[in-house]
Design a protein around this motif. Structure first.
Motif, PDB file in Angstrom:
ATOM      1  N   THR A 196       0.862  -1.172   0.000  1.00  0.00           N
ATOM      2  CA  THR A 196       0.000   0.000   0.000  1.00  0.00           C
ATOM      3  C   THR A 196       0.902   1.227   0.000  1.00  0.00           C
ATOM      4  O   THR A 196       1.897   1.255   0.744  1.00  0.00           O
ATOM      5  N   VAL A 197       0.589   2.207  -0.830  1.00  0.00           N
ATOM      6  CA  VAL A 197       1.459   3.381  -0.948  1.00  0.00           C
ATOM      7  C   VAL A 197       0.621   4.653  -0.953  1.00  0.00           C
ATOM      8  O   VAL A 197      -0.379   4.746  -1.673  1.00  0.00           O
ATOM      9  N   LEU A 198       1.059   5.634  -0.160  1.00  0.00           N
ATOM     10  CA  LEU A 198       0.526   6.990  -0.234  1.00  0.00           C
ATOM     11  C   LEU A 198       1.622   7.896  -0.786  1.00  0.00           C
ATOM     12  O   LEU A 198       2.763   7.862  -0.302  1.00  0.00           O
ATOM     13  N   ASN A 207      -3.129  -1.925  -1.229  1.00  0.00           N
ATOM     14  CA  ASN A 207      -2.948  -3.311  -0.790  1.00  0.00           C
ATOM     15  C   ASN A 207      -2.888  -4.274  -1.971  1.00  0.00           C
ATOM     16  O   ASN A 207      -3.529  -5.324  -1.978  1.00  0.00           O
ATOM     17  N   VAL A 208      -2.091  -3.917  -2.970  1.00  0.00           N
ATOM     18  CA  VAL A 208      -1.998  -4.757  -4.163  1.00  0.00           C
ATOM     19  C   VAL A 208      -1.125  -5.976  -3.897  1.00  0.00           C
ATOM     20  O   VAL A 208      -0.204  -5.947  -3.079  1.00  0.00           O
ATOM     21  N   SER A 209      -1.424  -7.042  -4.603  1.00  0.00           N
ATOM     22  CA  SER A 209      -0.696  -8.290  -4.483  1.00  0.00           C
ATOM     23  C   SER A 209       0.384  -8.345  -5.560  1.00  0.00           C
ATOM     24  O   SER A 209       0.084  -8.384  -6.753  1.00  0.00           O
ATOM     25  N   LEU A 210       1.641  -8.349  -5.160  1.00  0.00           N
ATOM     26  CA  LEU A 210       2.738  -8.315  -6.120  1.00  0.00           C
ATOM     27  C   LEU A 210       2.861  -9.650  -6.858  1.00  0.00           C
ATOM     28  O   LEU A 210       2.609 -10.712  -6.290  1.00  0.00           O
ATOM     29  N   LYS A 211       3.240  -9.547  -8.130  1.00  0.00           N
ATOM     30  CA  LYS A 211       3.292 -10.725  -8.987  1.00  0.00           C
ATOM     31  C   LYS A 211       4.628 -11.443  -8.927  1.00  0.00           C
ATOM     32  O   LYS A 211       4.789 -12.512  -9.504  1.00  0.00           O
ATOM     33  N   GLY A 212       5.587 -10.844  -8.234  1.00  0.00           N
ATOM     34  CA  GLY A 212       6.923 -11.403  -8.137  1.00  0.00           C
ATOM     35  C   GLY A 212       7.932 -10.295  -8.029  1.00  0.00           C
ATOM     36  O   GLY A 212       7.581  -9.112  -7.887  1.00  0.00           O
TER      37      GLY A 212
END
Length: 249
Positions: A196-198, A207-212
């Motif tokens: 999560t980034v501001l 809250n993104v799910s990283l792909k690798g």
């Protein structure tokens, strides 16, 4: 006037009785939780200042918390007027300590450049969580490039939700909540990394799910790892940083 006030009081009383009649039976204390008591943390005295439990990675004084990513020796970037300046050609720098789940605060500054510097050639750098997951740093206030490579992108994976950039020549802030990936004993992914980034106080990654791990060419893939350093990128541009701190989560 007296009659209308009396009617209003009667209606209020009837409503209260109805609510009481519909209230669940039992003791409200049954759902109260008293322990464990949260640890006290003193917030920073000013916006962006490190709280009392923060690990300060750069406070404008020295690079003791950092080392060269190339050879593990002292970091070769410059400290000027309390700011950390990329020294082009010296390579990335990384923290001496390794981390997992963190709240990370980073302030960065894109220098003003000639108009012919465009796309990825405009104040390019990056903040890498666990050494391999990059949050892009770039002057994209009015600079067109591929959207999953602009400032605030999780590089080559997720564009920012919005463009919250300030113009070059102004300090900008990233506040990052990072959840490290978990791996099974056979190296498979039990749960992916999340971020999560501001950006300047604006939510740009939710809250993104990283792909690798970040990949410049090809699709991102995971390789099992434990705690790893925070890394800042030397992309041949004199980007500046200041007030870098984190909290272990």
């Amino acid at each position: 006037m007296y009659r209308s006030g009396l009617l209003a009081l009667l209606a209020s009383s009837l409503t209260a009785v109805a609510h009481a009649a519909n209230a669940p039976a039992g003791d409200p204390k049954a759902t109260e939780v008293w322990s464990p008591v949260p640890v006290k943390v003193t917030p920073g005295a000013t916006a962006g200042a490190p709280p009392s439990d923060a690990i300060v990675l750069f406070d404008g004084k020295n690079l003791n918390a950092w080392k060269s990513e190339k050879d593990g020796g002292p970091a070769k970037w410059r400290v000027e007027q309390g700011e950390l300046v990329v020294a082009p050609g010296t390579g990335d720098i990384q923290t001496r300590a390794s981390f997992g789940d963190v709240q990370l605060h980073v302030e960065w500054y894109a220098p003003q450049l000639p108009a012919d510097k465009v796309g990825q050639d405009r104040a390019n750098s990056g903040v890498f969580l666990q050494d391999v997951y990059e949050l892009q740093v770039l002057d994209t206030f009015e600079n067109k490039t591929y959207v999953n490579g602009q400032a605030g992108a999780i590089y080559k994976q997720y564009p920012p939700l919005v463009n919250a950039n300030l113009p070059a020549g102004k300090w900008q802030t990233y506040d990052i909540i990072f959840t490290a990936p978990r791996f099974a004993s056979d190296g498979s992914v039990q749960s992916p990394a999340r971020m999560t980034v501001l950006h300047n106080g604006v939510l740009i990654q939710n809250n993104v799910s990283l792909k690798g791990a970040t990949a410049y060419i090809g699709a991102p893939v995971y390789k099992a790892h434990g705690d790893l350093p925070i890394r800042l990128q030397d992309h041949s541009h004199e980007v500046r940083f200041r007030n870098i701190w984190l909290r272990k989560l």
